[in-house]
Design a protein around this motif. Structure first.
Motif, short mmCIF file in Angstrom:
data_model
loop_
_atom_site.label_atom_id
_atom_site.label_comp_id
_atom_site.label_asym_id
_atom_site.label_seq_id
_atom_site.Cartn_x
_atom_site.Cartn_y
_atom_site.Cartn_z
N GLY A 83 0.79 -1.23 0.00
CA GLY A 83 0.00 0.00 0.00
C GLY A 83 0.82 1.27 0.00
O GLY A 83 0.36 2.31 -0.48
N GLN A 84 2.03 1.20 0.54
CA GLN A 84 2.88 2.40 0.57
C GLN A 84 3.15 2.93 -0.84
O GLN A 84 3.21 4.13 -1.06
CB GLN A 84 4.20 2.07 1.28
CG GLN A 84 4.02 1.81 2.77
CD GLN A 84 5.32 1.34 3.43
OE1 GLN A 84 6.32 1.12 2.76
NE2 GLN A 84 5.29 1.19 4.74
N SER A 85 3.32 2.02 -1.79
CA SER A 85 3.62 2.44 -3.15
C SER A 85 2.36 2.64 -3.99
O SER A 85 2.38 3.36 -4.99
CB SER A 85 4.53 1.41 -3.84
OG SER A 85 3.89 0.14 -3.86
N SER A 86 1.26 2.01 -3.58
CA SER A 86 0.04 2.08 -4.39
C SER A 86 -1.01 3.04 -3.85
O SER A 86 -1.96 3.38 -4.56
CB SER A 86 -0.59 0.69 -4.51
OG SER A 86 -1.00 0.22 -3.24
N LEU A 87 -0.84 3.51 -2.61
CA LEU A 87 -1.89 4.29 -1.96
C LEU A 87 -2.26 5.55 -2.72
O LEU A 87 -3.45 5.86 -2.90
CB LEU A 87 -1.46 4.65 -0.53
CG LEU A 87 -2.51 5.38 0.31
CD1 LEU A 87 -3.75 4.51 0.46
CD2 LEU A 87 -1.93 5.74 1.68
N LEU A 88 -1.26 6.28 -3.20
CA LEU A 88 -1.52 7.53 -3.92
C LEU A 88 -2.32 7.27 -5.20
O LEU A 88 -3.26 8.01 -5.53
CB LEU A 88 -0.21 8.24 -4.25
CG LEU A 88 -0.32 9.66 -4.82
CD1 LEU A 88 -1.08 10.56 -3.85
CD2 LEU A 88 1.07 10.24 -5.09
N ILE A 89 -1.96 6.20 -5.90
CA ILE A 89 -2.68 5.84 -7.13
C ILE A 89 -4.11 5.41 -6.80
O ILE A 89 -5.06 5.81 -7.48
CB ILE A 89 -1.95 4.72 -7.89
CG1 ILE A 89 -0.55 5.20 -8.30
CG2 ILE A 89 -2.74 4.30 -9.13
CD1 ILE A 89 0.30 4.13 -8.95
N ILE A 90 -4.26 4.61 -5.75
CA ILE A 90 -5.59 4.14 -5.35
C ILE A 90 -6.49 5.31 -4.98
O ILE A 90 -7.64 5.40 -5.41
CB ILE A 90 -5.48 3.15 -4.17
CG1 ILE A 90 -4.84 1.83 -4.63
CG2 ILE A 90 -6.85 2.88 -3.54
CD1 ILE A 90 -4.50 0.88 -3.51
N LEU A 91 -5.96 6.25 -4.17
CA LEU A 91 -6.74 7.42 -3.78
C LEU A 91 -7.13 8.26 -4.99
O LEU A 91 -8.25 8.78 -5.07
CB LEU A 91 -5.96 8.27 -2.77
CG LEU A 91 -5.74 7.66 -1.38
CD1 LEU A 91 -4.85 8.56 -0.54
CD2 LEU A 91 -7.09 7.44 -0.68
N SER A 92 -6.20 8.37 -5.94
CA SER A 92 -6.47 9.16 -7.16
C SER A 92 -7.57 8.53 -8.00
O SER A 92 -8.48 9.22 -8.48
CB SER A 92 -5.19 9.30 -7.99
OG SER A 92 -4.17 9.93 -7.27
N THR A 93 -7.51 7.20 -8.17
CA THR A 93 -8.51 6.53 -9.01
C THR A 93 -9.89 6.51 -8.34
O THR A 93 -10.91 6.71 -9.00
CB THR A 93 -8.08 5.08 -9.33
OG1 THR A 93 -7.77 4.39 -8.11
CG2 THR A 93 -6.86 5.07 -10.24
N ILE A 94 -9.91 6.30 -7.02
CA ILE A 94 -11.18 6.31 -6.30
C ILE A 94 -11.83 7.69 -6.38
O ILE A 94 -13.03 7.82 -6.67
CB ILE A 94 -10.99 5.89 -4.83
CG1 ILE A 94 -10.66 4.40 -4.74
CG2 ILE A 94 -12.24 6.19 -4.01
CD1 ILE A 94 -10.34 3.90 -3.34
N SER A 95 -11.03 8.72 -6.14
CA SER A 95 -11.54 10.10 -6.20
C SER A 95 -12.08 10.42 -7.59
O SER A 95 -13.15 11.02 -7.75
CB SER A 95 -10.45 11.10 -5.82
OG SER A 95 -9.97 10.85 -4.53
N THR A 96 -11.32 10.01 -8.60
CA THR A 96 -11.73 10.26 -10.00
C THR A 96 -13.08 9.63 -10.29
O THR A 96 -13.98 10.29 -10.84
CB THR A 96 -10.68 9.69 -10.97
OG1 THR A 96 -9.43 10.35 -10.75
CG2 THR A 96 -11.12 9.90 -12.42
N ALA A 97 -13.24 8.36 -9.93
CA ALA A 97 -14.49 7.64 -10.22
C ALA A 97 -15.67 8.26 -9.48
O ALA A 97 -16.76 8.41 -10.05
CB ALA A 97 -14.35 6.17 -9.85
N LEU A 98 -15.47 8.63 -8.22
CA LEU A 98 -16.57 9.20 -7.44
C LEU A 98 -16.99 10.57 -7.97
O LEU A 98 -18.18 10.90 -8.03
CB LEU A 98 -16.18 9.30 -5.97
CG LEU A 98 -15.99 7.96 -5.25
CD1 LEU A 98 -15.53 8.18 -3.81
CD2 LEU A 98 -17.28 7.14 -5.26
N ILE A 99 -16.01 11.37 -8.39
CA ILE A 99 -16.32 12.69 -8.95
C ILE A 99 -17.06 12.56 -10.27
O ILE A 99 -18.07 13.22 -10.51
CB ILE A 99 -15.02 13.52 -9.13
CG1 ILE A 99 -14.44 13.90 -7.76
CG2 ILE A 99 -15.30 14.79 -9.96
CD1 ILE A 99 -13.05 14.49 -7.83
#
Length: 329
Positions: A83-99
């Motif tokens: 998660g340390q390496s993927s967290l930023l990408i995960i947060l970005s993709t989740i935010s994008t989809a919800l918006i």
């Protein structure tokens, strides 16, 4: 257990058995989708009134039990490392989809519950996220069926085209695992796509990485459902305690994952819990299919598919962009 509940529960379970084996033979489609389809087909035939209470119980309560058991498949220590390496990408993709989901729902005037379920299913973990969110927002069975159908469509497309696209984009094993784990909706399709990649190159790096990244995404179920629970309680005109409206089954889901992380549970127990969680989801989807009107499903599906497509394209692009910026791909 009430006798009437038992009858409907058994009926849903029998459908789920057939759906489970169909899903084993056609993993790209998966048991939950077969459960919904079989349920919808059988809904066209008359059934005893005494089945209804059990079918409703299965579509609501068994669905929550399935989500709780999913927690036994989450080892937080493994997730923290990747998660340390993927967290930023995960947060970005989740935010994008919800918006995207919010904006498209406003423009196309999509039913709020359907829009929420498609957005959460696209951004977090497909059917599992829909299963967790539906009880929190009091979604109708037709809403769940529509959302699952939309997610299923893009799952199949992703499982089929991602490996070829990954080769053309010149992705590394880690890069493809990250991409599959963050940009494909459902766990089964993540495994299908990354498993195909691993077979192509005779290397399991992508498969292992994608699976753990996907499990990390699953943890987003917790904050999302808690926030939705708070919003739902504020929308309620009656004076209701926020704590009472919290989705307590999500807290049990978290507790199960904590227990899995810190206690040396036998592999047999963990594999059994994993199987039961999947089978309970298939049971719940079968019951949802039994309560779904195919005419309503078709009439509501068009706009939801547009929403799902835009969410999915947004996630794919943002995942690739973030990997490029972070020098993973």
């Amino acid at each position: 257990m009430n006798k009437n509940i038992f009858k409907g529960l058994i009926f849903s379970g029998l459908i789920a058995v057939f759906a489970y084996f169909l899903g084993k033979n056609f993993p790209v489609v998966g048991g939950p989708v077969f459960g919904i389809l079989l349920g919808i087909i059988l809904n066209n035939f008359k059934r005893p009134e005494s089945f209804e209470a059990g079918i409703k119980f299965t579509s609501k309560k068994v669905l929550q039990y399935a989500v709780i058991l999913l927690g036994f498949g989450l080892n937080l220590s493994e997730i923290i490392v990747v998660g340390q390496s993927s967290l930023l990408i995960i947060l970005s993709t989740i935010s994008t989809a919800l918006i995207i989901s919010f904006v498209v729902a406003k423009i196309l005037k999509i039913d709020t519950n359907i829009a929420t379920l498609v957005g959460v299913g696209s951004s977090i973990c497909g059917g599992s996220a829909i299963a967790a969110t539906a009880p929190v927002i009091n979604a109708k069975d037709e809403d769940v069926a529509t959302s699952i159908s939309v997610i299923f469509l893009f799952n199949i497309i992703a499982a089929l085209i991602f490996p070829t696209l990954g080769v053309k984009l010149g992705m590394t094993h880690t890069g493809f695992g990250m991409w599959a784990g963050t940009a494909i909706n459902d766990t089964s399709s993540v495994v299908a796509a990354s498993g195909t990649w691993s077979t192509m190159f005779n290397d399991d790096t992508a498969l292992n990485y994608a699976t753990i990244v996907k499990l990390t995404r699953t943890l987003a179920i917790i904050p999302i459902t808690l926030v939705l629970g708070i919003i739902k309680s504020k929308e309620n005109t009656e004076k209701v305690s926020v704590l009472k409206t919290f989705p307590t089954f999500i807290l049990f889901f978290l507790l199960a994952s904590i227990v899995t992380t810190f206690l040396p549970l036998p592999d047999t127990f963990l594999s059994t819990m994993k199987f039961l969680s999947k089978f309970f989801i298939i049971m719940a989807m079968s019951a949802i299919g039994l309560n779904t009107d195919i005419k309503k499903l078709i009439s509501q599906g068009g706009k939801a598919i547009i929403e799902g497509a835009l969410c999915w394209i947004g996630i794919i692009c943002v995942s690739l962009l973030m990997q490029h910026l972070l020098h993973i791909w």
